[in-house]
Design a protein around this motif. Structure first.
Motif, mmCIF file in Angstrom:
data_model
loop_
_atom_site.group_PDB
_atom_site.id
_atom_site.type_symbol
_atom_site.label_atom_id
_atom_site.label_comp_id
_atom_site.label_asym_id
_atom_site.label_seq_id
_atom_site.Cartn_x
_atom_site.Cartn_y
_atom_site.Cartn_z
ATOM 1 N N SER A 87 -23.805 12.371 -25.623
ATOM 2 C CA SER A 87 -22.975 11.777 -26.670
ATOM 3 C C SER A 87 -23.840 11.234 -27.800
ATOM 4 O O SER A 87 -23.467 11.307 -28.978
ATOM 5 C CB SER A 87 -22.090 10.671 -26.092
ATOM 6 O OG SER A 87 -22.869 9.647 -25.513
ATOM 7 N N GLY A 91 -23.789 12.530 -31.629
ATOM 8 C CA GLY A 91 -23.643 11.609 -32.756
ATOM 9 C C GLY A 91 -24.685 11.851 -33.828
ATOM 10 O O GLY A 91 -24.380 11.847 -35.029
ATOM 11 N N THR A 150 -18.962 12.284 -22.066
ATOM 12 C CA THR A 150 -19.365 13.530 -22.719
ATOM 13 C C THR A 150 -18.150 14.286 -23.236
ATOM 14 O O THR A 150 -18.115 14.717 -24.393
ATOM 15 C CB THR A 150 -20.153 14.421 -21.737
ATOM 16 O OG1 THR A 150 -21.345 13.747 -21.350
ATOM 17 C CG2 THR A 150 -20.517 15.747 -22.382
ATOM 18 N N ALA A 153 -16.505 12.300 -26.097
ATOM 19 C CA ALA A 153 -17.217 12.432 -27.368
ATOM 20 C C ALA A 153 -16.904 13.784 -28.013
ATOM 21 O O ALA A 153 -16.666 13.877 -29.225
ATOM 22 C CB ALA A 153 -18.721 12.293 -27.142
ATOM 23 N N HIS A 157 -14.795 14.242 -31.497
ATOM 24 C CA HIS A 157 -15.429 14.967 -32.598
ATOM 25 C C HIS A 157 -14.534 16.099 -33.089
ATOM 26 O O HIS A 157 -14.332 16.279 -34.296
ATOM 27 C CB HIS A 157 -16.780 15.512 -32.128
ATOM 28 C CG HIS A 157 -17.559 16.169 -33.210
ATOM 29 N ND1 HIS A 157 -18.672 16.930 -32.952
ATOM 30 C CD2 HIS A 157 -17.392 16.217 -34.554
ATOM 31 C CE1 HIS A 157 -19.151 17.404 -34.098
ATOM 32 N NE2 HIS A 157 -18.400 16.991 -35.070
ATOM 33 N N LEU A 202 -20.402 7.219 -32.057
ATOM 34 C CA LEU A 202 -20.900 7.853 -30.833
ATOM 35 C C LEU A 202 -22.320 7.386 -30.508
ATOM 36 O O LEU A 202 -22.646 7.108 -29.346
ATOM 37 C CB LEU A 202 -20.880 9.373 -30.982
ATOM 38 C CG LEU A 202 -19.502 10.046 -30.995
ATOM 39 C CD1 LEU A 202 -19.642 11.533 -31.255
ATOM 40 C CD2 LEU A 202 -18.779 9.803 -29.675
ATOM 41 N N SER A 206 -23.442 5.240 -27.147
ATOM 42 C CA SER A 206 -24.456 5.796 -26.257
ATOM 43 C C SER A 206 -25.606 4.812 -26.047
ATOM 44 O O SER A 206 -26.117 4.658 -24.937
ATOM 45 C CB SER A 206 -24.988 7.108 -26.828
ATOM 46 O OG SER A 206 -23.956 8.052 -26.959
#
Length: 318
Positions: A87, A91, A150, A153, A157, A202, A206
């Motif tokens: 993630s 990002g 995961t 994210a 996105h 993100l 993380s």
């Protein structure tokens, strides 16, 4: 004391990453075609973000393969923490793509170009947006079921990509109606700024995961609610610490009971407490430590021993 049996292995989630890869390839083809037909910098920025989606999906597949491995001698707590790398990397990729979009948009803002075949191009972009929306909903549902950062994210996105496409189509539509070519570039810049916000979110999450941040407030509240129930039995607790690694949660706590209790009674109490916590927060691994509440040494972790107990301790020493 630790209840390793509370640890639950998740099924492989690689199939969702493969689905994400296929979806990214389809949307790249559709959006690239839309850009070629129109020459819109907004649609170009949208296609560039889909390339990032593809890279992120491939990375997610690799990470999910690693995360699905069971705990072993070198990794007794499992491999779920690797999800934070995925993630975080996604990002960073989003941030890089956003900067590229903004730079390209500024160039076209200074040197605008006419749009060609906008109607057909917009049709392809709409089709790509539909594919992304369906894919995002599938991934988000799987992320919630399996508690995977995961997949979450990746889903967030892709979902942001849907709104990005919507904004780009709005810009192209305004250009078609007004002939204001600069609108296309301005919309692309706004899209880039929005993507930066998504990417930073993100990366921040993380970093928190890699630094072993505590569990969410609502989960801690559930844990303390269970522990507080035992106060009527003269049982206290302190040194409560929590953290999360991917989908797995961890906590440690010191349970203080009257020193006259037998070992068996204390053991049964810990079993009961851990079972009740696992019922409200799951999956979770619990390390609990039993201590006599009258002993000042039991409070050596920095918390102040209650005055009443301190008085009892002095009395017992006499």
């Amino acid at each position: 004391m630790q209840q390793a049996a509370q640890r639950q292995e998740r099924p492989s989630l690689v199939r969702f990453a493969v689905l994400s890869i296929v979806g990214a390839m389809i949307t790249i083809a559709l959006k690239s075609g839309a850009y070629v037909l129109t020459g819109s910098v907004g649609l170009l920025s949208d296609a560039m973000e889909s390339v990032v989606n593809l890279v992120a999906a491939i990375l997610a597949m690799i990470v999910l393969i690693i995360a699905a491995k069971p705990a072993d001698e070198k990794h007794p707590y499992g491999h779920e923490k690797v999800e934070y790398f995925s993630s975080g990397a996604e990002g960073m990729l989003i941030l890089i793509a956003a900067l590229m979009i903004i730079v390209t948009a500024v160039k076209h803002l200074l040197h605008p170009t006419e749009l060609e075949q906008p109607g057909l191009g917009m049709g392809l972009a709409v089709l790509a947006s539909i594919v992304n929306f369906v894919l995002a909903r599938i991934l988000l549902s799987a992320a919630r079921r399996h508690d995977s950062i995961t997949l979450e994210a990746d889903a967030q996105h892709i979902l942001s990509d849907v709104w990005t496409t919507g904004g780009v189509l709005l810009g192209v539509g305004v250009v078609m109606l007004t002939g204001w070519l600069w609108v296309d570039s301005v919309v692309a810049i706004i899209v880039g700024l929005h993507i930066i916000r998504t990417g930073w979110g993100l990366v921040k999450r993380s970093i928190n995961g890699l630094m072993d941040a505590a569990l969410a407030d609502d989960e801690i509240a559930k844990i303390t609610a269970v522990l507080d129930r035992y106060q009527v039995q003269g049982v206290l607790y302190h040194a409560l610490r929590t953290r999360r690694s991917g989908a797995q949660r961890f906590m440690s706590v010191h349970i203080l009971v009257p020193g006259t209790w037998s070992v068996q009674k204390g053991h049964d109490l810990l079993e009961d407490i851990e079972q009740r916590i696992a019922e409200v927060v799951n999956p979770i691994q619990i390390d609990s430590h039993l201590e006599p509440l009258e002993d000042p040494a039991s409070w050596d972790d920095g918390e102040a021993m209650p005055t009443e107990l301190r008085r009892c301790a002095r009395t017992s020493k006499k």
